[in-house]
Design an enzyme around this catalytic site. Structure first.
Site, mmCIF file in Angstrom:
data_model
loop_
_atom_site.group_PDB
_atom_site.id
_atom_site.type_symbol
_atom_site.label_atom_id
_atom_site.label_comp_id
_atom_site.label_asym_id
_atom_site.label_seq_id
_atom_site.Cartn_x
_atom_site.Cartn_y
_atom_site.Cartn_z
ATOM 1 N N SER A 9 0.847 -1.193 0.000
ATOM 2 C CA SER A 9 0.000 0.000 0.000
ATOM 3 C C SER A 9 0.875 1.232 0.000
ATOM 4 O O SER A 9 1.666 1.449 0.937
ATOM 5 C CB SER A 9 -0.880 0.030 1.248
ATOM 6 O OG SER A 9 -1.379 1.352 1.429
ATOM 7 N N HIS A 34 -1.443 -1.429 -4.190
ATOM 8 C CA HIS A 34 -2.667 -1.075 -3.471
ATOM 9 C C HIS A 34 -2.702 0.436 -3.258
ATOM 10 O O HIS A 34 -1.761 1.010 -2.699
ATOM 11 C CB HIS A 34 -2.682 -1.815 -2.126
ATOM 12 C CG HIS A 34 -3.944 -1.666 -1.341
ATOM 13 N ND1 HIS A 34 -5.067 -2.440 -1.561
ATOM 14 C CD2 HIS A 34 -4.269 -0.844 -0.315
ATOM 15 C CE1 HIS A 34 -6.012 -2.105 -0.709
ATOM 16 N NE2 HIS A 34 -5.560 -1.129 0.061
ATOM 17 N N ASP A 36 -4.850 3.534 -1.624
ATOM 18 C CA ASP A 36 -5.868 3.873 -0.633
ATOM 19 C C ASP A 36 -6.378 5.292 -0.855
ATOM 20 O O ASP A 36 -5.642 6.261 -0.651
ATOM 21 C CB ASP A 36 -5.276 3.764 0.775
ATOM 22 C CG ASP A 36 -5.047 2.321 1.183
ATOM 23 O OD1 ASP A 36 -6.013 1.539 1.121
ATOM 24 O OD2 ASP A 36 -3.913 1.976 1.558
ATOM 25 N N MET A 38 -8.892 8.184 0.323
ATOM 26 C CA MET A 38 -9.634 8.592 1.526
ATOM 27 C C MET A 38 -10.148 10.017 1.351
ATOM 28 O O MET A 38 -9.468 10.856 0.762
ATOM 29 C CB MET A 38 -8.715 8.529 2.749
ATOM 30 C CG MET A 38 -8.064 7.168 2.952
ATOM 31 S SD MET A 38 -7.140 7.143 4.497
ATOM 32 C CE MET A 38 -6.354 5.522 4.366
ATOM 33 N N HIS A 67 -8.607 0.977 -3.523
ATOM 34 C CA HIS A 67 -9.462 0.807 -2.345
ATOM 35 C C HIS A 67 -10.073 2.165 -2.019
ATOM 36 O O HIS A 67 -9.379 3.049 -1.528
ATOM 37 C CB HIS A 67 -8.581 0.270 -1.201
ATOM 38 C CG HIS A 67 -9.284 0.115 0.102
ATOM 39 N ND1 HIS A 67 -8.609 -0.117 1.283
ATOM 40 C CD2 HIS A 67 -10.602 0.147 0.437
ATOM 41 C CE1 HIS A 67 -9.476 -0.224 2.274
ATOM 42 N NE2 HIS A 67 -10.691 -0.053 1.798
ATOM 43 N N MET A 69 -12.188 4.563 0.069
ATOM 44 C CA MET A 69 -12.777 4.830 1.393
ATOM 45 C C MET A 69 -13.415 6.204 1.321
ATOM 46 O O MET A 69 -12.988 7.164 1.976
ATOM 47 C CB MET A 69 -11.676 4.753 2.472
ATOM 48 C CG MET A 69 -11.216 3.322 2.714
ATOM 49 S SD MET A 69 -9.606 3.232 3.540
ATOM 50 C CE MET A 69 -8.543 3.298 2.099
ATOM 51 N N MET A 138 -11.051 -5.796 6.225
ATOM 52 C CA MET A 138 -10.193 -4.841 6.944
ATOM 53 C C MET A 138 -9.771 -5.472 8.266
ATOM 54 O O MET A 138 -10.619 -5.891 9.066
ATOM 55 C CB MET A 138 -10.945 -3.533 7.230
ATOM 56 C CG MET A 138 -11.305 -2.703 5.999
ATOM 57 S SD MET A 138 -9.915 -2.260 4.944
ATOM 58 C CE MET A 138 -8.829 -1.409 6.089
ATOM 59 N N PHE A 144 -5.775 4.850 8.491
ATOM 60 C CA PHE A 144 -4.363 5.119 8.743
ATOM 61 C C PHE A 144 -3.513 3.867 8.540
ATOM 62 O O PHE A 144 -3.981 2.750 8.809
ATOM 63 C CB PHE A 144 -4.173 5.627 10.178
ATOM 64 C CG PHE A 144 -4.983 6.853 10.469
ATOM 65 C CD1 PHE A 144 -4.523 8.113 10.087
ATOM 66 C CD2 PHE A 144 -6.228 6.743 11.078
ATOM 67 C CE1 PHE A 144 -5.294 9.244 10.319
ATOM 68 C CE2 PHE A 144 -7.009 7.876 11.312
ATOM 69 C CZ PHE A 144 -6.535 9.127 10.937
ATOM 70 N N GLY A 145 -2.275 4.072 8.120
ATOM 71 C CA GLY A 145 -1.316 2.985 8.079
ATOM 72 C C GLY A 145 -0.696 2.783 9.455
ATOM 73 O O GLY A 145 -0.860 3.611 10.357
ATOM 74 N N ASP A 174 -6.309 -6.375 4.925
ATOM 75 C CA ASP A 174 -5.757 -5.027 4.793
ATOM 76 C C ASP A 174 -5.652 -4.376 6.164
ATOM 77 O O ASP A 174 -6.660 -4.031 6.778
ATOM 78 C CB ASP A 174 -6.675 -4.213 3.868
ATOM 79 C CG ASP A 174 -6.127 -2.824 3.573
ATOM 80 O OD1 ASP A 174 -5.014 -2.507 4.025
ATOM 81 O OD2 ASP A 174 -6.830 -2.058 2.882
ATOM 82 N N GLY A 175 -4.417 -4.220 6.641
ATOM 83 C CA GLY A 175 -4.172 -3.498 7.888
ATOM 84 C C GLY A 175 -3.386 -4.317 8.883
ATOM 85 O O GLY A 175 -3.786 -5.421 9.249
ATOM 86 N N GLY A 176 -2.236 -3.808 9.271
ATOM 87 C CA GLY A 176 -1.439 -4.475 10.302
ATOM 88 C C GLY A 176 -0.823 -5.788 9.856
ATOM 89 O O GLY A 176 -0.438 -6.605 10.695
HETATM 90 C C1 DX5 Z 1 -5.951 1.525 5.967
HETATM 91 C C2 DX5 Z 1 -5.601 1.187 4.546
HETATM 92 C C3 DX5 Z 1 -4.506 0.217 4.425
HETATM 93 C C4 DX5 Z 1 -3.211 0.660 5.012
HETATM 94 C C5 DX5 Z 1 -2.498 -0.528 5.527
HETATM 95 O O1 DX5 Z 1 -7.096 2.311 5.975
HETATM 96 O O2 DX5 Z 1 -6.725 0.657 3.867
HETATM 97 O O3 DX5 Z 1 -4.318 -0.201 3.086
HETATM 98 O O4 DX5 Z 1 -2.377 1.340 4.140
HETATM 99 O O5 DX5 Z 1 -1.362 -0.074 6.159
HETATM 100 P P1 DX5 Z 1 -0.534 -0.978 7.157
HETATM 101 O O6 DX5 Z 1 -0.095 -2.182 6.403
HETATM 102 O O7 DX5 Z 1 0.581 -0.079 7.556
HETATM 103 O O8 DX5 Z 1 -1.464 -1.329 8.306
HETATM 104 ZN ZN ZN Z 2 -6.416 -0.320 1.829
#
Ligand code: DX5
Ligand code: ZN
Length: 227
Positions: A9, A34, A36, A38, A67, A69, A138, A144-145, A174-176
């Site tokens: 991402s 990927h 994102d 927002m 993606h 959002m 998710m 947020f990353g 997706d996430g963490g």
């Molecule tokens: C969060 C995004 C993710 C994000 C993942 O809202 O959709 O794609 O970038 O980031 P990491 O891998 O750092 O959790």
């Molecule tokens: Zn994402």
């Protein structure tokens, strides 16, 4: 299922040189890129729109996994398709007519996906299944990353995998996601893995190692739990 996919991402990339960053993760072994998007309304953060997706398109031939959002989402689907998205995912919660949004994405000739927040039940997928090429589960709350993986989302992954049995649907977490957490998601049935912080925090010289580490973690555990 269409094989094991690692999708860095660019949310965690250096925004001052995004084209270079996309080229770097492409060369480092990314399967998808990927992106994102927002809007500061559906999620409490702002990133970029179709203009940036279009500007990045010449920097990689890998599929662009967009993606969204944003809410409303329908007025922007054509713009992201024109900008070069290969897959477009919308959130179930982004509007009252998610079925129509998916129909529109398919009509634009793109792969259609939905994204489920950690608080959204897997059952939301059921009436949409014929229109889906991709489900994003998710594994953090979107926005947020660099957040921590939420283990209760694994149940959602397993349920969606069971619903998708016999169909050509990618299940993406997706996430963490890190080389450590990826195994849990793979064991639950995910086959596509977004990673932002876990890839980009290494700096360009470390991208290939990080992507390889996440891939190895997924391979070790892929399909080891029955749904
Ligand atoms: C969060 C995004 C993710 C994000 C993942 O809202 O959709 O794609 O970038 O980031 P990491 O891998 O750092 O959790
Ligand atoms: Zn994402």
């Amino acid at each position: 299922m269409t094989g094991l996919i690692i999708a860095p991402s660019i949310l965690s990339a250096d925004f001052s040189k995004l084209g270079e960053e996309v080229r770097a993760v492409d060369e480092a072994g990314a399967d998808w890129i990927h992106l994102d998007v927002m809007d500061g309304h559906f999620v409490p953060n702002l990133t970029f729109g179709p203009g940036v997706v279009k500007a990045l398109r010449p920097h990689s031939r890998k599929p662009f996994d967009v993606h969204l959002m944003i809410a409303p989402v329908d007025p922007y689907l054509a713009a992201f398709a024109d900008a070069g998205a290969d897959a477009i995912s919308v959130h179930v919660e982004a509007g009252p007519h998610v079925h129509r949004s998916l129909q529109t994405i398919r009509a634009l000739g793109k792969r259609a996906g939905i994204a489920l927040n950690p608080g959204t039940p897997a059952a939301m997928v059921e009436p949409l299944i014929d229109l889906l090429d991709l489900v994003i589960v998710m594994t953090v709350n979107p926005g947020f990353g660099g957040q921590s993986f939420i283990p209760s989302t694994l149940e959602t992954v397993a349920r969606v995998r069971a619903m998708a049995a016999g169909r050509d649907i990618d299940i993406e977490v997706d996430g963490g996601i890190t080389a450590e957490t990826v195994g849990l998601a793979a064991a639950a049935g995910a086959n596509a893995f977004v990673a932002g912080n876990a890839v980009f925090s290494a700096g360009p010289a470390g991208y290939a190692d990080r992507i390889a580490g996440i891939r190895a973690g997924a391979q070790d555990h892929s399909g080891t739990l029955s749904c």
